[in-house]
Design a protein around this motif. Structure first.
Motif, PDB file in Angstrom:
ATOM      1  N   GLY A 540       0.810  -1.207   0.000  1.00 14.64           N
ATOM      2  CA  GLY A 540       0.000   0.000   0.000  1.00 14.64           C
ATOM      3  C   GLY A 540       0.842   1.254   0.000  1.00 14.64           C
ATOM      4  O   GLY A 540       2.010   1.252   0.415  1.00 14.64           O
ATOM      5  N   GLU A 541       0.246   2.330  -0.499  1.00 11.11           N
ATOM      6  CA  GLU A 541       0.842   3.651  -0.453  1.00 11.11           C
ATOM      7  C   GLU A 541      -0.263   4.663  -0.188  1.00 11.11           C
ATOM      8  O   GLU A 541      -1.401   4.474  -0.623  1.00 11.11           O
ATOM      9  N   TRP A 542       0.083   5.726   0.550  1.00 12.58           N
ATOM     10  CA  TRP A 542      -0.896   6.782   0.771  1.00 12.58           C
ATOM     11  C   TRP A 542      -0.185   8.124   0.868  1.00 12.58           C
ATOM     12  O   TRP A 542       0.996   8.200   1.227  1.00 12.58           O
ATOM     13  N   THR A 543      -0.911   9.171   0.509  1.00  5.99           N
ATOM     14  CA  THR A 543      -0.389  10.529   0.603  1.00  5.99           C
ATOM     15  C   THR A 543      -1.478  11.441   1.166  1.00  5.99           C
ATOM     16  O   THR A 543      -2.672  11.212   0.965  1.00  5.99           O
ATOM     17  N   PHE A 544      -1.024  12.478   1.864  1.00  8.09           N
ATOM     18  CA  PHE A 544      -1.932  13.491   2.385  1.00  8.09           C
ATOM     19  C   PHE A 544      -1.247  14.842   2.226  1.00  8.09           C
ATOM     20  O   PHE A 544      -0.051  14.992   2.502  1.00  8.09           O
ATOM     21  N   ALA A 545      -2.010  15.834   1.761  1.00 10.92           N
ATOM     22  CA  ALA A 545      -1.461  17.181   1.587  1.00 10.92           C
ATOM     23  C   ALA A 545      -2.493  18.202   2.026  1.00 10.92           C
ATOM     24  O   ALA A 545      -3.688  18.067   1.745  1.00 10.92           O
ATOM     25  N   GLY A 546      -2.027  19.225   2.717  1.00  9.68           N
ATOM     26  CA  GLY A 546      -2.837  20.390   3.045  1.00  9.68           C
ATOM     27  C   GLY A 546      -2.155  21.633   2.493  1.00  9.68           C
ATOM     28  O   GLY A 546      -0.926  21.764   2.578  1.00  9.68           O
ATOM     29  N   TYR A 547      -2.907  22.554   1.907  1.00 11.24           N
ATOM     30  CA  TYR A 547      -2.282  23.684   1.219  1.00 11.24           C
ATOM     31  C   TYR A 547      -3.108  24.953   1.366  1.00 11.24           C
ATOM     32  O   TYR A 547      -4.298  24.926   1.695  1.00 11.24           O
ATOM     33  N   TRP A 548      -2.435  26.070   1.103  1.00  8.41           N
ATOM     34  CA  TRP A 548      -3.064  27.394   0.998  1.00  8.41           C
ATOM     35  C   TRP A 548      -2.424  28.112  -0.176  1.00  8.41           C
ATOM     36  O   TRP A 548      -1.191  28.176  -0.280  1.00  8.41           O
ATOM     37  N   ILE A 549      -3.232  28.627  -1.102  1.00  8.01           N
ATOM     38  CA  ILE A 549      -2.741  29.340  -2.282  1.00  8.01           C
ATOM     39  C   ILE A 549      -3.471  30.684  -2.359  1.00  8.01           C
ATOM     40  O   ILE A 549      -4.690  30.756  -2.153  1.00  8.01           O
ATOM     41  N   ARG A 550      -2.737  31.724  -2.695  1.00 13.43           N
ATOM     42  CA  ARG A 550      -3.331  33.037  -2.918  1.00 13.43           C
ATOM     43  C   ARG A 550      -2.780  33.610  -4.226  1.00 13.43           C
ATOM     44  O   ARG A 550      -1.570  33.604  -4.460  1.00 13.43           O
ATOM     45  N   LYS A 551      -3.687  34.088  -5.056  1.00 16.80           N
ATOM     46  CA  LYS A 551      -3.335  34.711  -6.338  1.00 16.80           C
ATOM     47  C   LYS A 551      -3.742  36.178  -6.285  1.00 16.80           C
ATOM     48  O   LYS A 551      -4.883  36.504  -5.951  1.00 16.80           O
ATOM     49  N   GLU A 552      -2.797  37.061  -6.637  1.00 17.52           N
ATOM     50  CA  GLU A 552      -3.024  38.495  -6.548  1.00 17.52           C
ATOM     51  C   GLU A 552      -2.852  39.158  -7.916  1.00 17.52           C
ATOM     52  O   GLU A 552      -2.516  38.514  -8.902  1.00 17.52           O
ATOM     53  N   LYS A 553      -3.135  40.466  -7.935  1.00 22.74           N
ATOM     54  CA  LYS A 553      -3.052  41.281  -9.154  1.00 22.74           C
ATOM     55  C   LYS A 553      -4.078  40.864 -10.201  1.00 22.74           C
ATOM     56  O   LYS A 553      -3.794  40.852 -11.400  1.00 22.74           O
ATOM     57  N   LEU A 554      -5.275  40.497  -9.743  1.00 22.72           N
ATOM     58  CA  LEU A 554      -6.373  40.278 -10.681  1.00 22.72           C
ATOM     59  C   LEU A 554      -6.920  41.625 -11.144  1.00 22.72           C
ATOM     60  O   LEU A 554      -6.932  42.597 -10.395  1.00 22.72           O
ATOM     61  N   LEU A 555      -7.391  41.666 -12.387  1.00 16.12           N
ATOM     62  CA  LEU A 555      -8.022  42.884 -12.880  1.00 16.12           C
ATOM     63  C   LEU A 555      -9.441  42.977 -12.336  1.00 16.12           C
ATOM     64  O   LEU A 555     -10.231  42.037 -12.478  1.00 16.12           O
ATOM     65  N   ILE A 556      -9.769  44.094 -11.681  1.00 16.44           N
ATOM     66  CA  ILE A 556     -11.122  44.311 -11.195  1.00 16.44           C
ATOM     67  C   ILE A 556     -11.570  45.718 -11.594  1.00 16.44           C
ATOM     68  O   ILE A 556     -10.754  46.598 -11.894  1.00 16.44           O
ATOM     69  N   GLY A 569      -7.056  42.982  -7.479  1.00 20.01           N
ATOM     70  CA  GLY A 569      -7.905  41.887  -7.034  1.00 20.01           C
ATOM     71  C   GLY A 569      -7.102  40.690  -6.553  1.00 20.01           C
ATOM     72  O   GLY A 569      -5.898  40.565  -6.799  1.00 20.01           O
ATOM     73  N   ALA A 570      -7.800  39.777  -5.843  1.00 18.48           N
ATOM     74  CA  ALA A 570      -7.139  38.588  -5.306  1.00 18.48           C
ATOM     75  C   ALA A 570      -8.161  37.475  -5.125  1.00 18.48           C
ATOM     76  O   ALA A 570      -9.352  37.731  -4.903  1.00 18.48           O
ATOM     77  N   GLN A 571      -7.689  36.244  -5.251  1.00 20.64           N
ATOM     78  CA  GLN A 571      -8.483  35.078  -4.902  1.00 20.64           C
ATOM     79  C   GLN A 571      -7.579  34.068  -4.229  1.00 20.64           C
ATOM     80  O   GLN A 571      -6.350  34.108  -4.378  1.00 20.64           O
ATOM     81  N   SER A 572      -8.170  33.165  -3.462  1.00 19.25           N
ATOM     82  CA  SER A 572      -7.377  32.198  -2.712  1.00 19.25           C
ATOM     83  C   SER A 572      -8.129  30.889  -2.596  1.00 19.25           C
ATOM     84  O   SER A 572      -9.339  30.813  -2.853  1.00 19.25           O
ATOM     85  N   SER A 573      -7.410  29.875  -2.203  1.00 21.34           N
ATOM     86  CA  SER A 573      -8.025  28.581  -1.916  1.00 21.34           C
ATOM     87  C   SER A 573      -7.190  27.880  -0.856  1.00 21.34           C
ATOM     88  O   SER A 573      -5.979  28.108  -0.747  1.00 21.34           O
ATOM     89  N   ARG A 574      -7.853  27.057  -0.100  1.00 18.63           N
ATOM     90  CA  ARG A 574      -7.182  26.200   0.870  1.00 18.63           C
ATOM     91  C   ARG A 574      -7.908  24.877   0.887  1.00 18.63           C
ATOM     92  O   ARG A 574      -9.124  24.812   0.688  1.00 18.63           O
ATOM     93  N   GLY A 575      -7.170  23.804   1.101  1.00 14.70           N
ATOM     94  CA  GLY A 575      -7.821  22.509   1.043  1.00 14.70           C
ATOM     95  C   GLY A 575      -6.909  21.378   1.459  1.00 14.70           C
ATOM     96  O   GLY A 575      -5.735  21.579   1.815  1.00 14.70           O
ATOM     97  N   VAL A 576      -7.457  20.165   1.397  1.00 13.95           N
ATOM     98  CA  VAL A 576      -6.720  18.948   1.712  1.00 13.95           C
ATOM     99  C   VAL A 576      -6.973  17.926   0.615  1.00 13.95           C
ATOM    100  O   VAL A 576      -8.036  17.918  -0.021  1.00 13.95           O
TER     101      VAL A 576
END
Length: 721
Positions: A540-556, A569-576
């Motif tokens: 067996g093999e398993w992986t787990f990852a948790g992350y946070w990403i933010r993207k900036e300089k969006l045109l608004i 502008g900016a948008q972000s995401s976080r997840g597992v």
């Protein structure tokens, strides 16, 4: 009303012949080079060994396979401080995935987001080809018109490598969500082996393929593949056709020096289908099979991809690699792509598009890897550069009036004959990139992996129609980096953390407009923590990852003046993300993965009815926040195997206001194969077993649903000789 399964057995001739000269040219070049291969050089050269392993009692996420996509140092996923998955080509084909987009969407956190116009993917809260990069053999495929059309056929793939999270430090701008690399089959050592495949199924679908490869003598080896597919499609006038030819010839001059010349040709004519309009916000079953495009629609992509690879080992601890490449793509559209239902039982058909793109990409990438010591510690370092030139021409029509047609007694008609086409603009883009990556072994268990990349992109655009104010010359520069640490608690258990930066273009670089040239590229950053493990003796093999990403300089839009853009502008995401592969017994294996994320606009305004409205806190359109895949494989008799898979995609919003959404769906597939003889395997594939009507993606906001494949079947025979 679901489309019925309607295989027609009248078609008996399966053709691998193409009218295009490109496949014949590639085949002729291959034969000429193979003829030269038999010349006696007078030296004895030993080809590099290739090791093949049987699966036995193991199930694998590829944690111990070197993956060049996640690191230019060719580290394994266990050694890489990032989320990397390896999908073997044989596994992709055994599951019956018809396209590489379908195959990639079985990886953790990856979902489909594009239409038939080339396909696109979403990862970690960011969607589209400008956020999830596509690569072929480690070289990026540039986006033009929002489209990447090559590669597409799983027959050609040795494996797919999926890197989730920012990849700009490896491949440049346009990969904040991740990168998907298709590694093609290549010349190998050993006896020449031939393989062939013939398949037939629902909607008069047929597939033929042939492959051959091996060593000609102690110096020369080759690989040749050809694949042809055709289907009448699951909607009216839903025909599709594709042809791929790939040839590669390798010369081992010595054990330390080799050259490989490769050429790939792809012709893809996908379904000219852009969905059906909703009625009162819902899908009407009476429209399930309807295609509202014009009768003489066209959607055609042609790609030629030539590479010369060099690998030289001047010393045991030094490796030099160089790739010189040329890609030419031609993409053509002639379609009516917009449909809106009216209460009186008619539809309004609009968005008549007559478009042509021509993209030539010529470049060279050189890198060198050193293995040695730094401050008394084991160290690996790679330094390199990539230089390329893109020439892009775009043609577009001058528009046509909308049409009103009966929605239920539909007569498709033809594309408006009054429309003309002309060159809209052309660009020349020169890119120079310098990169480095280093792995420092701090101790037996701790290692530090970091990288830097600097890009300089010069875009020169010349407008050919209404050129006033359209011409510009703009230079973008960006530096991206990644630093990560890996703690190997045991040889089979690693913990890691990383921080990375990235850049995204406002659109594809070659499509930058005069207005967008006044702004910078969008920038992003990610923090990620994870764990990877092989357990139970490799079963067996398993992986787990948790992350946070933010993207900036969006045109608004400016809150006080809707006619003014601001790049704030900016948008972000976080997840597992979680993935598991386990062999309960040598005959019963499970692959499963899932993701949960929270994607949001942090700062975003748009104009609605002449008024600026804030969308901060809303979920970006087309991004599912839940997704999962499962595949169970069972060798229930000595020569029999059954597979059962499920793909779940969660709810997606279809506008920035989050006022409308597409429901979640689950699609179940199954396979049954019989190894009749050592050289013959028969397979049965069943798709969407419960005949679920679902929107694979949407078009024109929420006005159209592009429906996925209904229940269908295919039978296939695989030969080896």
């Amino acid at each position: 009303m679901a489309s019925s399964i309607r295989p027609r057995l009248s078609r008996v001739a399966l053709s691998l012949v193409s009218p295009s000269p490109a496949p014949r040219l590639a085949a002729g070049l291959m034969l000429a080079l193979c003829g030269a291969a038999f010349a006696d050089t007078g030296k004895e050269t030993v080809l590099p060994e290739v090791t093949a392993t049987a699966s036995g009692e193991t199930a694998s996420l590829g944690l111990e396979l070197p993956a060049s996509t996640g690191s230019r140092l060719r580290l394994t996923p266990l050694e890489t401080p990032a989320s990397v998955d390896v999908l073997e080509g044989e596994t992709i084909r055994a599951r019956g995935d018809a396209t590489l987009i379908e195959a990639a969407a079985r990886a953790p956190g990856i979902t489909q987001s594009g239409t038939s116009g080339g396909g696109a993917l979403a990862a970690r809260g960011f969607a589209g080809n400008t956020s999830v990069m596509r690569l072929y053999d480690g070289t990026r495929m540039y986006v033009s018109g929002g489209t990447v059309s090559f590669p597409f056929d799983p027959w050609m793939a040795e494996r797919m490598e999926v890197l989730r999270g920012p990849a700009s430090v490896l491949y440049g701008e346009g990969a904040i969500g991740g990168a998907i690399n298709t590694v093609p089959k290549k010349p190998t050592r050993g006896t020449i082996v031939n393989e062939a495949r013939v398949a037939y199924g629902s909607d008069d679908t047929w597939r033929t393929a042939f492959g051959s490869g091996g060593a000609v003598d102690e110096h020369w080896s080759y690989r040749f593949d050809v694949s042809r597919n055709h289907s009448d499609g699951y909607v009216d006038r839903g025909e599709s056709d594709s042809l791929v030819v790939a040839a590669a010839l390798r010369l081992d001059v010595s054990p330390a020096f080799n050259l490989t010349l490769s050429h790939d040709y792809g012709k893809l004519e996908p379904m000219r289908y852009f969905g059906v309009p909703l009625i009162d916000g819902d899908l009407d079953s009476r429209l399930r099979d309807t295609n509202y495009n014009v009768a003489d629609s066209k959607l055609r992509f042609r790609d030629n991809w030539t590479r010369l690879d060099l690998e030289w080992k001047p010393a045991d601890d030094v490796v030099v690699r160089n790739q010189t490449y040329r890609l030419h793509s031609r993409r053509d559209w002639r379609n009516a792509e917009g449909y809106r239902y009216n209460p009186n039982g008619t539809i309004t058909r609009s968005s008549f598009l007559l478009i042509g793109y021509s993209l030539e990409q010529v470049g060279n990438r050189l890198d060198s890897t050193w293995s040695g010591q730094l401050f008394g510690l084991d160290n690996q370092l790679v330094l390199g550069f990539d230089v390329n030139r893109l020439r892009y021409h775009r043609d577009r029509n001058n528009g046509a009036a909308a049409q009103t047609l009966d929605a239920f007694a539909f007569n498709p008609g033809n594309f408006p004959g009054t429309m003309t086409n002309g060159e809209l603009f052309k660009t020349r883009t020169d890119t120079l990139s310098v990169f480095m990556e280093d792995k420092l072994q701090l101790s037996q268990r701790w290692s530090l992996v970091g990288g830097l990349r600097w890009d300089r992109i010069d875009v020169d655009r010349e407008g050919m129609r209404n050129a006033s104010g359209a011409d510009f010359d703009k230079t973008f520069t960006h530096t991206s980096g990644r630093i990560g640490a890996v703690f190997a608690a045991t040889p089979a258990l690693s913990f890691y953390g990383q921080y990375a930066t990235a850049a995204d273009p406002l659109t594809g670089v070659v499509n930058t407009t005069a207005q967008q040239s006044q702004f910078d590229m969008s920038t992003g950053e990610q923090a990620e923590l994870g764990v990877k493990q092989r357990f139970d003796g490799g079963r067996g093999e398993w992986t787990f990852a948790g992350y946070w990403i933010r993207k900036e300089k969006l045109l608004i839009r400016d809150a006080d003046d809707p006619n003014v853009y601001q790049q704030v502008g900016a948008q972000s995401s976080r997840g597992v993300e979680l993935a598991l592969a386990y062999a309960f017994t040598p005959a019963l294996k499970l692959d499963a993965n899932g993701t949960v994320l929270n994607a949001r606009y942090d700062d975003f305004n748009e104009v609605v009815g002449g008024t600026v409205v804030s969308r901060s806190g809303r979920t970006p359109s087309g991004v599912p926040e839940r997704a999962a895949n499962l595949w169970l494989s069972w060798d229930f008799l000595l020569q029999w195997n059954a597979g059962l898979g499920a793909r779940y995609v969660g709810t997606r919003y279809v506008d920035n206001a989050n006022s409308a959404k597409v429901d979640a769906y689950t699609v179940v597939d199954a396979t049954l194969s019989w190894q009749l003889r050592r050289d013959l395997r028969l397979s049965l594939f069943g798709y969407n077993l419960f005949d679920r009507d679902y929107a694979q993606t949407t078009y024109n906001g929420n006005s159209q649903w592009v429906l996925g494949r209904p229940r269908s079947v295919e039978v296939a025979a695989n030969f080896s000789f």
